[in-house]
Design a protein around this motif. Structure first.
Motif, PDB file in Angstrom:
ATOM      1  N   ILE A  15      11.261  40.407  11.888  1.00  0.00           N
ATOM      2  CA  ILE A  15      10.515  39.202  12.272  1.00  0.00           C
ATOM      3  C   ILE A  15       9.962  39.340  13.688  1.00  0.00           C
ATOM      4  O   ILE A  15       8.870  38.849  13.987  1.00  0.00           O
ATOM      5  CB  ILE A  15      11.404  37.946  12.130  1.00  0.00           C
ATOM      6  N   ASN A  70       9.290  29.025   6.129  1.00  0.00           N
ATOM      7  CA  ASN A  70       9.974  28.336   7.230  1.00  0.00           C
ATOM      8  C   ASN A  70       8.923  27.889   8.240  1.00  0.00           C
ATOM      9  O   ASN A  70       8.148  28.703   8.761  1.00  0.00           O
ATOM     10  CB  ASN A  70      10.975  29.298   7.875  1.00  0.00           C
ATOM     11  N   VAL A  82       5.872  39.052  14.769  1.00  0.00           N
ATOM     12  CA  VAL A  82       5.333  38.220  15.845  1.00  0.00           C
ATOM     13  C   VAL A  82       4.479  39.047  16.803  1.00  0.00           C
ATOM     14  O   VAL A  82       3.399  38.628  17.226  1.00  0.00           O
ATOM     15  CB  VAL A  82       6.480  37.520  16.605  1.00  0.00           C
ATOM     16  N   PHE A 109       9.520  34.543   4.656  1.00  0.00           N
ATOM     17  CA  PHE A 109      10.004  33.752   5.789  1.00  0.00           C
ATOM     18  C   PHE A 109       8.967  32.745   6.282  1.00  0.00           C
ATOM     19  O   PHE A 109       9.297  31.824   7.025  1.00  0.00           O
ATOM     20  CB  PHE A 109      10.426  34.660   6.951  1.00  0.00           C
ATOM     21  N   ALA A 168      15.207  33.066  11.977  1.00  0.00           N
ATOM     22  CA  ALA A 168      15.334  34.097  10.948  1.00  0.00           C
ATOM     23  C   ALA A 168      16.784  34.584  10.874  1.00  0.00           C
ATOM     24  O   ALA A 168      17.536  34.472  11.848  1.00  0.00           O
ATOM     25  CB  ALA A 168      14.413  35.273  11.267  1.00  0.00           C
ATOM     26  N   THR A 221       9.078  26.806  11.295  1.00  0.00           N
ATOM     27  CA  THR A 221       9.225  27.347  12.646  1.00  0.00           C
ATOM     28  C   THR A 221       8.610  28.733  12.737  1.00  0.00           C
ATOM     29  O   THR A 221       7.872  29.043  13.685  1.00  0.00           O
ATOM     30  CB  THR A 221      10.713  27.404  13.043  1.00  0.00           C
ATOM     31  N   ILE A 222       8.892  29.570  11.755  1.00  0.00           N
ATOM     32  CA  ILE A 222       8.368  30.941  11.763  1.00  0.00           C
ATOM     33  C   ILE A 222       6.859  30.940  11.574  1.00  0.00           C
ATOM     34  O   ILE A 222       6.123  31.663  12.277  1.00  0.00           O
ATOM     35  CB  ILE A 222       9.065  31.783  10.681  1.00  0.00           C
ATOM     36  N   THR A 241       4.481  32.187  14.612  1.00  0.00           N
ATOM     37  CA  THR A 241       3.658  33.378  14.419  1.00  0.00           C
ATOM     38  C   THR A 241       2.189  33.061  14.693  1.00  0.00           C
ATOM     39  O   THR A 241       1.463  33.874  15.292  1.00  0.00           O
ATOM     40  CB  THR A 241       3.832  33.920  12.988  1.00  0.00           C
ATOM     41  N   VAL A 267      11.186  31.996  17.212  1.00  0.00           N
ATOM     42  CA  VAL A 267      11.036  32.583  15.872  1.00  0.00           C
ATOM     43  C   VAL A 267      12.262  33.420  15.524  1.00  0.00           C
ATOM     44  O   VAL A 267      12.744  33.387  14.382  1.00  0.00           O
ATOM     45  CB  VAL A 267       9.741  33.412  15.794  1.00  0.00           C
ATOM     46  N   GLN A 268      12.786  34.187  16.477  1.00  0.00           N
ATOM     47  CA  GLN A 268      13.988  34.973  16.217  1.00  0.00           C
ATOM     48  C   GLN A 268      15.143  34.079  15.787  1.00  0.00           C
ATOM     49  O   GLN A 268      15.911  34.429  14.888  1.00  0.00           O
ATOM     50  CB  GLN A 268      14.389  35.755  17.471  1.00  0.00           C
TER      51      GLN A 268
END
Length: 497
Positions: free
Chosen positions: A391, A260, A395, A257, A383, A262-263, A267, A379-380
């Motif tokens: 996920i 990505n 975090v 992930f 995903a 954004t993730i 994080t 982040v949620q």
């Protein structure tokens, strides 16, 4: 799945209550430790009452996150709450330190489930647009616990005895459990994995335990072959964990992930909170007692101002993000405030009126609160819904590990730097604020300069950490939080443009 307004309010009240109990047990015990150690006769094991709790709560995060996705967040949440109440009961009845530490480990394990599943449940019952407001409310439990925990723990210990520091959880937690049985919905779990990542969970646990042992021993200035061996095991363990997770069909930490943006950026921002602020708050009172010649009580005003700024900003940005749908500006502004505030702290000369550093650290707290809970929601939303627990655990994991490691490093820098700069005739092992305040003015000035010299590079390093956060925040993609409900088993890989 959407809930009625009444049931959603009841759900938030229940989740906030149990999140507060879990967060409070991080802080409420601190003022009771000396009494507990004296009555149980094990002063040398005192630190493990806190370390055992923190270690257990950190280690279980990725495992519980995966279990929440597989078995359902409601089951893990209710099971964690029952276990937390049983562990609290056992803590109060402890007859020796080994018993208490074992019960605290169980408390920490269940606390991880409460914290993690609270955020996961909110993600499953709200839209991306609604989520920041509710996560901010639940996230307020942590700064509130920092503010009231030490005072509450001391008052309970002095009035009823230290056992009630743990037993007070029973009636409050039981009421929250009754409410949770009604308010927490039955959420459809994800598909049952063909192979649970037992190897990944085992390797990660061993690596993290070794890391915590290494940094704990180093912070206690008992570095030796044991510390070096623990550090080596930790490094090898995390390298092995990376390769195990790359090959695992159902990894507990979904590294794929991080492709990505954004993730990955979110994080990194979460880790910066742990490294940049949570690591320094425990040392601020000592700094102000030594460099500003304040009493212990007065020195506590600076961390209180920091946490209060964090609390207000957390709630405000959660409300604004829900109202506008915009999210990217808040971590950019927040990390900028953190970097600027900590840079100012490095430049402040000792001896200024205390309200000056209170304002500066209050700004740092406001900057951190601006994205503390919001980044979890972002982040949620990036995903798949079937991986929400995993996920969310990731975090939270990087934040806690970052805080643990940075706290130990700062403690080591202080423990090495202050004795190295002390003039002859002053012993660092017996140097207390009371002794310094009663010394000659020249000695007080020397000690103030020493602590200023040691803390200046610490503040600059933490400011640099927030500067890295500015880069991560800028790398977040432009977008708006979606108003669309998140289906049980389907979610977009990225936030809506």
């Amino acid at each position: 799945m959407p809930l009625s307004p009444l049931r959603l309010r009841l759900l938030v009240i229940s989740l906030l209550t149990v999140s507060f109990l879990g967060a409070l047990d991080h802080t409420v015990v601190s003022t009771s430790l000396a009494t507990i150690a004296g009555e149980l006769g094990a002063l040398n094991l005192m630190s493990w009452v806190v370390v055992g709790y923190t270690l257990a709560s950190t280690v279980l995060l990725p495992v519980l996150g995966k279990l929440g996705d597989v078995l359902g967040a409601r089951r893990i949440f209710l099971g964690s709450l029952v276990m937390f109440l049983a562990a609290s009961l056992a803590c109060g009845f402890a007859q020796d330190m080994a018993w208490l530490i074992a019960a605290r480990v169980l408390q920490g394990m269940s606390s991880a489930g409460l914290q993690l599943m609270s955020q996961t449940i909110i993600a499953r019952v709200t839209t991306q647009r609604e989520r920041p407001r509710y996560l901010a409310i639940i996230g307020a439990a942590f700064p509130i616990a920092i503010l009231v925990g030490p005072v509450l723990g001391g008052a309970i210990t002095d009035t009823w005895g230290w056992s009630w520091v743990f037993w007070i959880n029973i009636p409050v937690g039981a009421a929250a459990l009754g409410l949770a049985l009604v308010a927490v919905p039955h959420l459809e779990p994800g598909p049952m994995p063909r192979h649970f990542d037992v190897a990944g969970a085992a390797v990660f646990t061993a690596a993290l335990v070794a890391l915590v042992l290494a940094v704990t021993w180093a912070a206690e200035r008992s570095a030796g072959t044991g510390t070096a061996a623990a550090l080596a095991v930790s490094v090898l363990g995390f390298v092995a964990f990376f390769f195990v997770e790359r090959r695992a069909p159902e990894p507990i930490v979904p590294f794929r992930f991080f492709a990505n943006r954004t993730i990955a950026a979110g994080t990194a921002l979460s880790a910066i909170i742990g490294v940049g602020l949570f690591s320094i708050t425990a040392y601020l009172p000592t700094y102000f007692q030594m460099a500003y010649q304040t009493t212990a009580t007065v020195s506590g005003f600076v961390p209180i101002a920091t946490v209060f700024g964090m609390l207000i900003s957390n709630l405000l940005t959660g409300w604004l993000a829900t109202r506008t749908g915009r999210y990217r500006i808040f971590p950019i502004v927040g990390t900028s405030l953190g970097a600027g505030g900590l840079s100012v702290m490095a430049l402040l000369p000792a001896g200024l009126p205390l309200w000056v550093p209170m304002i500066v650290m209050g700004v740092v707290g406001m900057g951190t609160g601006a994205f503390m809970s919001l980044i979890v929601a972002v982040v949620q939303g990036a995903a798949p819904a079937s991986q929400t627990g995993a996920i969310t655990a990731t975090v939270n994991l990087v934040r806690q590990v970052g805080s643990t490691v940075a706290t130990a490093i700062i403690g080591g820098v202080i423990g090495f730097g202050v004795p190295a700069l002390l003039p002859a005739g002053l012993d660092a092992s017996t140097l207390t604020p009371h002794l310094v305040h009663g010394a000659a003015p020249a000695v007080q000035a020397t000690i103030a300069q020493i602590y200023g010299a040691v803390f200046t590079p610490i503040f600059l390093a933490l400011a640099a950490t927030y500067a890295v956060g500015i880069v991560a925040a800028v790398l977040l993609p432009h977008g708006r939080l979606s108003d669309e409900p998140v289906p049980a088993q389907k979610a977009s890989e990225t936030l809506s443009a």
